[in-house]
Design an enzyme around this catalytic site. Structure first.
Site, PDB file in Angstrom:
ATOM      1  N   CYS A  18      25.601  55.202  30.718  1.00 58.72           N
ATOM      2  CA  CYS A  18      26.015  55.352  32.141  1.00 58.72           C
ATOM      3  C   CYS A  18      27.141  55.794  32.628  1.00 58.72           C
ATOM      4  CB  CYS A  18      26.052  53.941  32.827  1.00 58.72           C
ATOM      5  SG  CYS A  18      26.035  53.959  34.861  1.00 58.72           S
ATOM      6  N   CYS A  66      29.538  55.176  35.259  1.00 60.89           N
ATOM      7  CA  CYS A  66      30.577  54.428  35.667  1.00 60.89           C
ATOM      8  C   CYS A  66      32.282  54.226  35.503  1.00 60.89           C
ATOM      9  CB  CYS A  66      30.355  52.432  36.774  1.00 60.89           C
ATOM     10  SG  CYS A  66      28.774  51.975  35.373  1.00 60.89           S
ATOM     11  N   LYS A  75      18.450  44.419  37.950  1.00 59.21           N
ATOM     12  CA  LYS A  75      19.739  44.535  38.097  1.00 59.21           C
ATOM     13  C   LYS A  75      20.490  44.232  39.408  1.00 59.21           C
ATOM     14  CE  LYS A  75      24.440  46.917  35.966  1.00 59.21           C
ATOM     15  NZ  LYS A  75      24.668  47.888  35.614  1.00 59.21           N
ATOM     16  N   ARG A 130      34.226  44.349  34.596  1.00 59.28           N
ATOM     17  CA  ARG A 130      34.661  45.165  35.343  1.00 59.28           C
ATOM     18  C   ARG A 130      35.645  45.954  35.163  1.00 59.28           C
ATOM     19  NH1 ARG A 130      31.508  44.896  40.712  1.00 59.28           N
ATOM     20  NH2 ARG A 130      29.424  45.724  39.737  1.00 59.28           N
ATOM     21  N   GLU A 183      10.920  47.436  40.378  1.00 55.92           N
ATOM     22  CA  GLU A 183      11.562  48.278  38.961  1.00 55.92           C
ATOM     23  C   GLU A 183      10.637  48.054  38.393  1.00 55.92           C
ATOM     24  OE1 GLU A 183      14.423  49.584  40.263  1.00 55.92           O
ATOM     25  OE2 GLU A 183      14.407  49.421  41.579  1.00 55.92           O
ATOM     26  N   LYS A 240      19.216  41.327  34.866  1.00 55.11           N
ATOM     27  CA  LYS A 240      20.598  40.825  34.551  1.00 55.11           C
ATOM     28  C   LYS A 240      20.981  40.958  35.829  1.00 55.11           C
ATOM     29  CE  LYS A 240      25.329  43.740  34.025  1.00 55.11           C
ATOM     30  NZ  LYS A 240      25.304  45.452  33.526  1.00 55.11           N
ATOM     31  N   SER A 295      29.380  38.256  32.107  1.00 60.48           N
ATOM     32  CA  SER A 295      30.429  38.286  32.062  1.00 60.48           C
ATOM     33  C   SER A 295      30.924  36.733  32.511  1.00 60.48           C
ATOM     34  CB  SER A 295      31.542  39.604  32.453  1.00 60.48           C
ATOM     35  OG  SER A 295      31.086  39.699  33.628  1.00 60.48           O
ATOM     36  N   TYR A 336      28.437  37.321  24.575  1.00 60.93           N
ATOM     37  CA  TYR A 336      29.044  37.502  24.295  1.00 60.93           C
ATOM     38  C   TYR A 336      29.612  35.824  24.316  1.00 60.93           C
ATOM     39  CZ  TYR A 336      30.001  41.079  28.255  1.00 60.93           C
ATOM     40  OH  TYR A 336      29.654  42.062  28.856  1.00 60.93           O
TER      41      TYR A 336
END
Length: 328
Positions: free
Chosen positions: A121, A123, A196, A206, A234, A249, A275, A314
């Site tokens: 990505c 970003c 997503k 982020r 999608e 996600k 997250s 995580y």
């Protein structure tokens, strides 16, 4: 009193051994993918404030962290990079000496058997924090594809085993598949972020990736959380375009989507335990409101039960440790 006729379901729950024998769903270490964050510098380890126990690592310390990951029996990581500098086109995303490319090379040298999945990505590499090229405040879909292809090819040239494009531009799988094939990488799988959502659960990530947009939001390319049929459109597009895995996600609030994708498309489905889902459990456990181990195991099991073949989480090291302890 006449004899009552009813089923004796409890017979199958009376002992731990019996419950183990008839258990339908289990999470295995081979199901787990561990996200990691590489940053510039040396001897640097920053805990993400909103994600207790999750760190950004400079490459020297990242290698030590991956030693521990491998020792737990985890076979795959999802690699994110946090660059030292950013620009309008996110050039460090596709630089030969970008943080992700250097991390891949060093980790592959230390652990050639480890499967490195590279998040693809722009970003976290762009000044504006969006996942594509910006012109007059608009994200340009087709121009962004060229940069995503360059990023994917550079990651594979560095040694990535799998490409995981997360940008949600239309046609990103087709473009990356064509670009990889043209570069001689027909054997490299694509783990597409096929579904997503524009989710509130991404906030802590982020912080970790330094990827918040500097203006607006990502709702013109990430999906509306209210939409279910759109998710299948999608996912089916990515399947047609050459995706080898399909990511949903977030996972926890979208288990219906995990189930829909799994029952509709004959591809491995990956649930991304994001997250915000991680941070909620950590915060509640810190207050003593939840048992962390029991809650995590129940949550990850629900993702497998819904149809996920793999889980990005995580909690991967914790889960692997608990599995190892139960096997002793």
């Amino acid at each position: 009193m006449s004899e009552l006729l009813f089923d004796r379901h409890r017979r199958m729950r009376m002992t731990g051994a019996l419950r183990d024998l008839v258990r339908e769903t289990a999470v295995h270490k081979d199901d787990l993918i561990y996200p990691v964050f590489a940053i510039e510098g040396t001897d640097t380890k920053h805990e993400v404030p909103s994600m207790p126990g999750v760190y950004q690592y400079s490459l020297d310390l990242l290698k030590k962290e991956i030693d521990d990951v491998v020792a737990h029996g985890i076979k795959a990581i999802l690699l994110f990079g946090v660059p030292g500098t950013k620009d309008e086109l996110g050039s460090n995303a596709y630089s030969e000496n970008g943080i992700v490319q250097r991390a891949i090379r060093e980790l592959k040298f230390e652990h050639p058997e480890l499967m490195i999945i590279a998040d693809t990505c722009l970003c976290q590499f762009t000044e504006h924090g969006h996942c594509g090229v910006i012109e007059d405040g608009h994200i340009l879909n087709d121009r962004s594809l060229d940069l995503l292809v360059k990023t994917a090819v550079s990651q594979v040239e560095a040694g990535a085993d799998v490409i995981a494009p997360s940008n949600m531009m239309d046609g990103f799988v087709a473009a990356i598949r064509a670009g990889l094939d043209e570069a001689g990488f027909k054997h490299i799988p694509i783990m597409s972020y096929a579904v997503k959502y524009a989710s509130a659960y991404y906030g802590p990530f982020r912080d970790a990736a330094h990827s918040s947009p500097s203006f607006g939001d990502r709702r013109t390319y990430q999906m509306d959380p209210a939409n279910r049929n759109e998710a299948l459109r999608e996912a089916m597009s990515d399947d047609r375009e050459g995706a080898d895995f399909l990511i949903v996600k977030p996972a926890l609030s979208y288990l219906d989507i995990v189930s829909d994708v799994k029952s509709t498309i004959n591809r491995p489905v990956v649930a991304y335990n994001v997250s915000g889902e991680y941070s909620m459990i950590k915060a509640a456990a810190a207050q003593g409101w939840l048992d962390e181990k029991e809650t995590v195991m129940e949550k990850l099991t629900s993702m497998k039960r819904a149809g996920a073949d793999l889980i990005v989480t995580y909690f991967a090291k914790d889960m692997a440790r608990w599995i190892n302890e139960s096997d002793m």
